[in-house]
Design an enzyme around this catalytic site. Structure first.
Site, mmCIF file in Angstrom:
data_model
loop_
_atom_site.group_PDB
_atom_site.id
_atom_site.type_symbol
_atom_site.label_atom_id
_atom_site.label_comp_id
_atom_site.label_asym_id
_atom_site.label_seq_id
_atom_site.Cartn_x
_atom_site.Cartn_y
_atom_site.Cartn_z
ATOM 1 N N GLU A 1 0.848 -1.197 0.000
ATOM 2 C CA GLU A 1 0.000 0.000 0.000
ATOM 3 C C GLU A 1 0.887 1.251 0.000
ATOM 4 O O GLU A 1 0.609 2.245 -0.669
ATOM 5 C CB GLU A 1 -0.905 -0.006 1.239
ATOM 6 C CG GLU A 1 -1.834 1.209 1.352
ATOM 7 C CD GLU A 1 -2.882 1.255 0.242
ATOM 8 O OE1 GLU A 1 -3.498 0.210 -0.018
ATOM 9 O OE2 GLU A 1 -3.064 2.336 -0.367
ATOM 10 N N GLU B 1 1.351 6.077 -7.317
ATOM 11 C CA GLU B 1 0.272 6.996 -7.724
ATOM 12 C C GLU B 1 0.778 8.434 -7.762
ATOM 13 O O GLU B 1 0.487 9.185 -8.692
ATOM 14 C CB GLU B 1 -0.894 6.925 -6.738
ATOM 15 C CG GLU B 1 -1.807 5.758 -6.975
ATOM 16 C CD GLU B 1 -2.881 5.665 -5.896
ATOM 17 O OE1 GLU B 1 -2.900 6.518 -4.997
ATOM 18 O OE2 GLU B 1 -3.670 4.732 -5.973
HETATM 19 N N1 LIG Z 1 -3.871 10.290 -15.497
HETATM 20 C C1 LIG Z 1 -4.749 9.276 -15.623
HETATM 21 N N2 LIG Z 1 -5.082 8.830 -16.853
HETATM 22 C C2 LIG Z 1 -5.951 7.810 -17.010
HETATM 23 N N3 LIG Z 1 -6.582 7.175 -15.989
HETATM 24 C C3 LIG Z 1 -6.285 7.551 -14.740
HETATM 25 C C4 LIG Z 1 -5.367 8.630 -14.482
HETATM 26 N N4 LIG Z 1 -5.286 8.804 -13.138
HETATM 27 C C5 LIG Z 1 -6.105 7.887 -12.597
HETATM 28 N N5 LIG Z 1 -6.689 7.127 -13.546
HETATM 29 C C6 LIG Z 1 -7.640 6.009 -13.316
HETATM 30 O O1 LIG Z 1 -8.446 6.318 -12.193
HETATM 31 C C7 LIG Z 1 -8.246 5.324 -11.175
HETATM 32 C C8 LIG Z 1 -8.245 6.009 -9.830
HETATM 33 O O2 LIG Z 1 -7.130 6.871 -9.763
HETATM 34 P P1 LIG Z 1 -6.698 7.585 -8.436
HETATM 35 O O3 LIG Z 1 -5.521 8.439 -8.712
HETATM 36 O O4 LIG Z 1 -7.892 8.230 -7.836
HETATM 37 O O5 LIG Z 1 -6.202 6.357 -7.584
HETATM 38 P P2 LIG Z 1 -6.992 5.469 -6.529
HETATM 39 O O6 LIG Z 1 -6.978 4.060 -7.055
HETATM 40 O O7 LIG Z 1 -8.287 6.080 -6.178
HETATM 41 O O8 LIG Z 1 -5.978 5.578 -5.363
HETATM 42 P P3 LIG Z 1 -6.152 5.362 -3.813
HETATM 43 O O9 LIG Z 1 -5.273 4.165 -3.538
HETATM 44 O O10 LIG Z 1 -5.600 6.637 -3.291
HETATM 45 O O11 LIG Z 1 -7.598 5.126 -3.492
HETATM 46 C C9 LIG Z 1 -6.912 4.648 -11.518
HETATM 47 O O12 LIG Z 1 -6.840 3.328 -11.016
HETATM 48 C C10 LIG Z 1 -6.911 4.713 -13.019
HETATM 49 O O13 LIG Z 1 -7.658 3.630 -13.568
#
Ligand SMILES: Nc1ncnc2c1ncn2[C@@H]1O[C@H](COP(=O)(O)OP(=O)(O)OP(=O)(O)O)[C@@H](O)[C@H]1O
Length: 186
Positions: free
Chosen positions: A74, A81
């Site tokens: 994690e 990220e």
């Molecule tokens: N720059 C980007 N371009 C395309 N898709 C993205 C991008 N950033 C995020 N995503 C998509 O959105 C999803 C969520 O992204 P985010 O950055 O919110 O991470 P998260 O999985 O919510 O992280 P956390 O572990 O903090 O909950 C990612 O898994 C990805 O599929």
């Protein structure tokens, strides 16, 4: 910070500085990642079960490794990220895929840790409800680890999501001076 200058930063020079930066990283994740608290809640419950069931040393070792792997992944997932967000703020399929892969690693580790707990503690898991009631009656102090587990789970609800452009806390003045002293003069 003045005039758009970046805060001074540099390589941690001493072991103590390295620990301080690593600890600051952990504090940031703790403050911004609800999942980290949920992993701690799950690990606390797993270790409580091991304690109640009188797990052997090897069982403790396996459970600590399994739970530790989830927490460390994690940690890495959050770092990945952040790095992806630094690389691009636009919608990029590869950026999304990289994040999905990193998040998938955490999920896989969590499932494996659950499986490990079931295999290592085995049928003992069925005794847990009975042990809970017996401890509540005869030795309530054995229930105390449930309080931190509850705290980790409930407090995860109030964690604000990490804002990627959130300013990183400035290193202490002493570290900034040391970093500046180490930087080669131009
Ligand atoms: N720059 C980007 N371009 C395309 N898709 C993205 C991008 N950033 C995020 N995503 C998509 O959105 C999803 C969520 O992204 P985010 O950055 O919110 O991470 P998260 O999985 O919510 O992280 P956390 O572990 O903090 O909950 C990612 O898994 C990805 O599929």
């Amino acid at each position: 910070m003045t005039g758009g200058r970046r805060p001074s930063f540099g390589r941690a020079g001493t072991l103590a500085e390295s620990f301080r930066y690593a600890w600051a990283g952990f504090r940031w994740i703790w403050a911004t990642e609800a999942n980290m608290r949920l992993h701690f809640a799950a690990a606390t419950l797993l270790f409580t079960a091991a304690w109640w069931l009188g797990a052997a040393s090897w069982q403790w070792a396996v459970l600590i490794l399994a739970a530790g792997m989830v927490i460390l992944l994690e940690w890495l997932n959050t770092a990945i990220e952040g790095a992806v967000d630094l690389a691009t703020e636009e919608f990029r399929p590869l950026a999304g895929r990289v994040k999905d892969v990193a998040a998938g690693a955490v999920l896989a580790a969590a499932l494996l840790a659950t499986l490990t707990g079931v295999v290592v503690l085995g049928e003992g898991l069925l005794q847990l409800p009975g042990l809970f009631l017996a401890h509540a009656r005869e030795a309530p102090w054995r229930l105390w680890p449930l309080l931190p587990a509850l705290y980790f789970a409930v407090s995860s609800l109030g964690v604000r999501r990490a804002t990627r452009d959130e300013p990183v806390p400035r290193p202490p003045a002493r570290d900034r001076r040391r970093a500046a002293a180490r930087r080669p003069a131009r």
